[in-house]
Motif scaffolding. Structure first.
Motif, PDB file in Angstrom:
ATOM      1  N   UNK A  95    -121.748  34.990 -14.234  1.00  0.00           N
ATOM      2  CA  UNK A  95    -121.397  33.813 -13.440  1.00  0.00           C
ATOM      3  C   UNK A  95    -119.882  33.811 -13.269  1.00  0.00           C
ATOM      4  N   UNK A  96    -119.432  34.027 -12.034  1.00  0.00           N
ATOM      5  CA  UNK A  96    -118.003  34.204 -11.792  1.00  0.00           C
ATOM      6  C   UNK A  96    -117.550  33.414 -10.569  1.00  0.00           C
ATOM      7  N   UNK A  97    -116.323  32.940 -10.633  1.00  0.00           N
ATOM      8  CA  UNK A  97    -115.704  32.303  -9.472  1.00  0.00           C
ATOM      9  C   UNK A  97    -115.086  33.345  -8.550  1.00  0.00           C
ATOM     10  N   UNK A  98    -115.157  34.594  -8.935  1.00  0.00           N
ATOM     11  CA  UNK A  98    -114.568  35.677  -8.161  1.00  0.00           C
ATOM     12  C   UNK A  98    -115.408  36.003  -6.930  1.00  0.00           C
ATOM     13  N   UNK A  99    -114.862  36.879  -6.080  1.00  0.00           N
ATOM     14  CA  UNK A  99    -115.545  37.286  -4.841  1.00  0.00           C
ATOM     15  C   UNK A  99    -116.643  38.306  -5.149  1.00  0.00           C
ATOM     16  N   UNK A 100    -117.559  38.433  -4.212  1.00  0.00           N
ATOM     17  CA  UNK A 100    -118.729  39.280  -4.442  1.00  0.00           C
ATOM     18  C   UNK A 100    -118.408  40.739  -4.765  1.00  0.00           C
ATOM     19  N   UNK A 101    -117.494  41.412  -4.063  1.00  0.00           N
ATOM     20  CA  UNK A 101    -117.270  42.832  -4.404  1.00  0.00           C
ATOM     21  C   UNK A 101    -116.920  43.041  -5.885  1.00  0.00           C
ATOM     22  N   UNK A 102    -116.086  42.186  -6.434  1.00  0.00           N
ATOM     23  CA  UNK A 102    -115.698  42.288  -7.849  1.00  0.00           C
ATOM     24  C   UNK A 102    -116.911  42.085  -8.753  1.00  0.00           C
ATOM     25  N   UNK A 154    -120.223  42.069  -7.980  1.00  0.00           N
ATOM     26  CA  UNK A 154    -121.323  43.006  -7.733  1.00  0.00           C
ATOM     27  C   UNK A 154    -121.057  44.362  -8.395  1.00  0.00           C
ATOM     28  N   UNK A 155    -119.831  44.865  -8.287  1.00  0.00           N
ATOM     29  CA  UNK A 155    -119.541  46.176  -8.883  1.00  0.00           C
ATOM     30  C   UNK A 155    -119.696  46.127 -10.402  1.00  0.00           C
ATOM     31  N   UNK A 156    -119.260  45.035 -11.025  1.00  0.00           N
ATOM     32  CA  UNK A 156    -119.422  44.883 -12.469  1.00  0.00           C
ATOM     33  C   UNK A 156    -120.905  44.792 -12.813  1.00  0.00           C
ATOM     34  N   UNK A 157    -121.619  43.988 -12.041  1.00  0.00           N
ATOM     35  CA  UNK A 157    -123.054  43.791 -12.239  1.00  0.00           C
ATOM     36  C   UNK A 157    -123.819  45.107 -12.149  1.00  0.00           C
ATOM     37  N   UNK A 158    -123.464  45.926 -11.167  1.00  0.00           N
ATOM     38  CA  UNK A 158    -124.131  47.224 -11.000  1.00  0.00           C
ATOM     39  C   UNK A 158    -123.968  48.093 -12.247  1.00  0.00           C
ATOM     40  N   UNK A 159    -122.795  48.046 -12.852  1.00  0.00           N
ATOM     41  CA  UNK A 159    -122.514  48.881 -14.025  1.00  0.00           C
ATOM     42  C   UNK A 159    -123.266  48.419 -15.268  1.00  0.00           C
ATOM     43  N   UNK A 160    -123.438  47.099 -15.428  1.00  0.00           N
ATOM     44  CA  UNK A 160    -124.100  46.587 -16.637  1.00  0.00           C
ATOM     45  C   UNK A 160    -125.561  46.227 -16.396  1.00  0.00           C
ATOM     46  N   UNK A 161    -125.995  46.362 -15.137  1.00  0.00           N
ATOM     47  CA  UNK A 161    -127.374  46.080 -14.749  1.00  0.00           C
ATOM     48  C   UNK A 161    -127.785  44.649 -15.087  1.00  0.00           C
ATOM     49  N   UNK A 205    -109.834  41.763 -14.010  1.00  0.00           N
ATOM     50  CA  UNK A 205    -109.868  42.736 -12.930  1.00  0.00           C
ATOM     51  C   UNK A 205    -110.345  44.131 -13.302  1.00  0.00           C
ATOM     52  N   UNK A 206    -110.564  44.384 -14.586  1.00  0.00           N
ATOM     53  CA  UNK A 206    -110.978  45.728 -15.020  1.00  0.00           C
ATOM     54  C   UNK A 206    -112.453  45.961 -14.699  1.00  0.00           C
TER      55      UNK A 206
END
Length: 168
Positions: free
Chosen positions: A66-73, A75-82, A42-43
């Motif tokens: 590749x995550x089983x989590x929901x998109x907001x979680x 996407x926000x991580x993805x945005x930070x690591x590009x 969750x971090x």
């Protein structure tokens, strides 16, 4: 029977893998789990994760979360690591891994997977023919369904390490 869950490699951390050597060996894509693989569950993405993805891009890798989590979680991580991402991936189904390789334009032969769970991450990647790296979970705090799976993972890892001749 248990061998289907065995990782190709087990390492302390996603941050200690020799990605440069693997690139020289012909690997071009890396698929990552997020929670307890790159950061505690969750971090948000931290500086260490951002530096890893920057390093991987510099080497020449394509990456995907590749995550089983929901998109907001995710996407926000993805945005930070590009990095590209797939949310609600349905791991351990093979289809999520195959979609990941399609998005990265890689194949099972030149793709790596890095994750912390045997029965979702590693098993799914192995079914897709991808070389796997099992990392130790970053933080002990986990959801109850994961805690229960960890008990079974300990049994599988016991036999895996015994076969490798490694200490349990």
């Amino acid at each position: 029977m248990l061998k289907r869950f065995y990782p190709d490699h087990d390492v302390e951390s996603a941050y200690e893998i020799n990605y440069e050597k693997l690139y020289r060996d012909g690997y071009r894509g890396v698929i990552f789990d997020i929670d307890n693989t790159l950061v505690p569950h969750g971090a948000p993405a931290d500086e260490r994760a951002a530096r890893l993805f920057q390093r991987l891009r510099g080497i020449g890798y394509r990456t995907l979360l590749l995550s089983n989590n929901k998109e907001p979680r995710v996407r926000s991580f993805s945005d930070e690591v590009e990095s590209q991402y797939i949310y609600r991936a349905g791991k351990p189904k093979r289809s999520g891994y195959e979609r990941a390789m399609e998005k990265m334009h890689t194949t099972p032969e030149n793709t790596l997977f890095v994750g912390d769970q045997l029965f979702t991450d590693v098993w799914g990647a192995k079914k897709a023919g991808i070389k796997t790296f099992l990392v130790k979970p970053i933080h002990p705090k986990e959801e109850i369904q994961i805690v229960l799976k960890r008990i079974l993972e300990k049994i599988v890892l016991h036999f895996y390490r015994r076969q490798k001749g490694a200490p349990n």
